[in-house]
Write an enzyme that holds these catalytic residues in place. Structure first.
Site, PDB file in Angstrom:
ATOM      1  CG  ASN A 162     -26.128 -13.907 -25.976  1.00 56.25           C
ATOM      2  OD1 ASN A 162     -25.255 -13.757 -26.820  1.00 56.25           O
ATOM      3  ND2 ASN A 162     -26.343 -15.065 -25.365  1.00 56.25           N
ATOM      4  CE  LYS A 185     -22.808  -7.958 -38.847  1.00 57.97           C
ATOM      5  NZ  LYS A 185     -23.585  -7.366 -37.748  1.00 57.97           N
ATOM      6  CD  GLU A 258     -18.498 -22.589 -29.338  1.00 59.49           C
ATOM      7  OE1 GLU A 258     -17.393 -23.134 -29.189  1.00 59.49           O
ATOM      8  OE2 GLU A 258     -19.583 -23.125 -29.007  1.00 59.49           O
ATOM      9  CB  CYS A 292     -25.848 -20.306 -26.413  1.00 58.44           C
ATOM     10  SG  CYS A 292     -24.321 -20.236 -25.487  1.00 58.44           S
TER      11      CYS A 292
END
Ligand code: NAP
Ligand code: G3P
Length: 484
Positions: A162, A185, A258, A292
């Site tokens: 996102n 990554k 996170e 999030c």
């Protein structure tokens, strides 16, 4: 750079300063969530190629760690400039690849360049400390401890879809400025945007091997990366189940995780309902709720709930729905699987007696903004992270009930409290289990120098620029035992 096959570009991976095609010969198709077509192919690299990336990072780190801070700083400043210089291309790629509006995509690139510059300036002003022995009983002042921060070594940076550029650079910049090297990554659905960011870093002239882009599905190379004994620190942003897997698989190395959230918006009866509603709608539905920090449930005092729901409804029905190209607020979700999950939460709640205020309309992976009232804790939407445009409203009788419901969640990222009574705001905030509580504002990360913390199943450790630099370094103490 990419080798064209008719219309679809194939993108390389990047290690030791070289752009390469995988010896696996395997590539992964990247679909655009709103164009519903393949926009590119990325490499599915092998475990051997992962090893090669880590070896080059390990070798490069020895020299990078002893380079003067000012020298490291120049490369990062140039990186920020290169990002700004190529923002049109990067923003267009972000929109195509993750379905964010162009305006939000440009904001992400600009925010990232500012993040990198601030990270450099913060690091330039972070100094160690010295301590004299004689402040401790019985110890002489000829003992002096000099504490400095040293890099951890090779950092594995794994990012979500996102914020394919911002949440990647938020790991790479603090790692580099503090003398680490990086294995990056990106999320598969975010790899092309991540690659464009690395192209800008490459143009900054950064020495070889410092940042290595490994591409492929996390389900295929993820565990191998995480369990690799040449990784010294993992900074991961993504889903809670993936994070827990990383915590279980990684051994004896520092972790910053996170993860997901279920941020509540608590609305007290003395709140300004119109202002609160604006903050809640923006917090819940920006980028279709694929944040999030999105507000993912409203806990409203029962004696203002009717009015609040009416205002939320008016705001919601006026939201623009459609293609990111048209700057719509509600855009198609990242993939059909995510849309199925969100639809499942809506269906479950309605079956169990929730009131549909507006929404519950779908076209492929485009879910219309949905408000559900009279939601109760036996409904999955009350506890699950939808990562989509559905907002459940739970009615409460008191602040304490709101606090209890808020803390029942396995998540603890952020919360918002809406009230005009500052004492009440702190009373609630002090009892909420979350990394951050926003008073009369939507839940959000940033500004990026603020600490950003997830507790419980929302994470381990802290981000925010200074915290990130600290998390990628460790203290090294040198004790002088001077002659008396
Ligand atoms: P995800 O599915 O957990 O993927 C995140 C990253 O982990 C991707 O790069 C993914 O690669 C990789 N991965 C997958 N399996 C792995 C494994 N076994 N080992 C190592 N890495 C692996 O999350 P997402 O769908 O991209 O992002 C949405 C989630 O992230 C939501 O839950 C959201 O709340 C959370 N998020 C949290 C924050 C925060 O700051 N707290 C910020 C943004 C998003 P592939 O793409 O190849 O699978
Ligand atoms: O989900 C990404 C997370 O980090 C949220 O960022 O700035 O949208 O609150 P923001």
């Amino acid at each position: 750079m990419p080798v064209n096959s008719i219309h679809i570009p194939t993108y390389p991976y990047y290690i030791n300063g070289d752009w390469l095609e995988s010896r696996s010969g395997q590539t992964i198709d990247i679909y655009s969530p709103y164009l519903n077509e393949v926009i590119g192919k990325v490499q599915a690299i092998t475990k051997d190629e992962v090893d090669e990336a880590i070896i080059s990072a390990r070798i490069a780190q020895r020299d990078w760690a002893i380079r003067p801070l000012q020298e490291r700083a120049q490369y990062l400043y140039r990186w920020a400039d290169e990002l700004v210089a190529s923002k049109d291309e990067i923003a267009a790629t972000i929109m195509k690849e993750v379905g964010k509006t162009l305006k939000d995509a440009y904001k992400e690139v600009t925010r990232t360049a500012e993040f990198i510059q601030y990270t450099v300036e913060e690091a330039l002003h972070m100094h160690g400390e010295s301590m004299r022995g004689d402040s401790f009983p019985g110890c002489s002042k000829s003992k002096v401890a000099i504490t400095d921060r040293v890099p951890l070594g090779v950092v594995l940076a794994i990012s979500p879809f996102n914020y394919p550029v911002n949440l990647s650079a938020a790991k790479i910049a603090p790692a580099l400025i503090s003398g680490n090297t990086v294995i990056f990554k990106p999320a598969t659905q975010g790899t092309i945007s991540g690659l464009k960011m690395i192209e800008a870093l490459h143009r900054s002239g950064l020495p070889k091997g410092l940042v290595n882009l490994v591409t492929g599905r996390g389900s295929e190379i993820g565990d191998y990366l995480v369990e690799h004994d040449s990784i010294d620190m993992i900074s991961f942003t993504g889903g809670t189940s993936t994070g827990i897997n990383i915590a279980k698989k990684s051994v004896m190395i520092p972790l910053v995780l996170e993860l997901g959230g279920k941020d509540p918006g608590i609305v007290c009866e003395d709140a300004n309902l119109f202002e609160s509603a604006k903050q809640i709608i923006s917090g819940a539905f920006s980028y279709s709720g694929q944040r999030c920090t999105a507000i993912k449930r409203v806990l409203a005092h029962e004696n203002i709930a009717d009015n609040l729901v009416q205002i939320l409804k008016e705001e919601t029905v006026n939201l623009s729905v459609g293609s990111p190209k048209d700057e719509s607020m509600i855009v198609p979700l990242i993939d059909h699987q995510s849309a199925d999950f969100v639809q499942g939460l809506i269906d479950d709640a309605l079956e169990k007696g929730a009131t549909l205020v507006t929404g519950n309309k779908r076209s492929k992976n485009l879910i219309y903004p949905t408000l559900l009232d009279n939601v109760t804790m036996d409904m999955d939407v009350a506890i699950e992270e939808p990562f989509g445009p559905v907002l459940p409203i739970l009615r409460v009788k008191s602040d304490q009930e709101a606090i209890d419901i808020a803390n029942q969640s396995e998540y603890g990222l952020q919360a918002s409290v809406f009230t005009n009574d500052i004492n009440r705001a702190f009373r609630i905030s002090n009892n909420i289990e979350a990394g951050t509580v926003q008073i009369n504002g939507r839940t959000e990360r940033g500004p990026d120098h603020f600490p950003f913390i997830g507790i419980k199943k929302s994470g381990i450790g802290s981000q925010g620029i200074r915290r990130s630099i600290e998390s990628m370094t460790r203290e090294k103490v040198t004790v002088l035992n001077l002659a008396e």
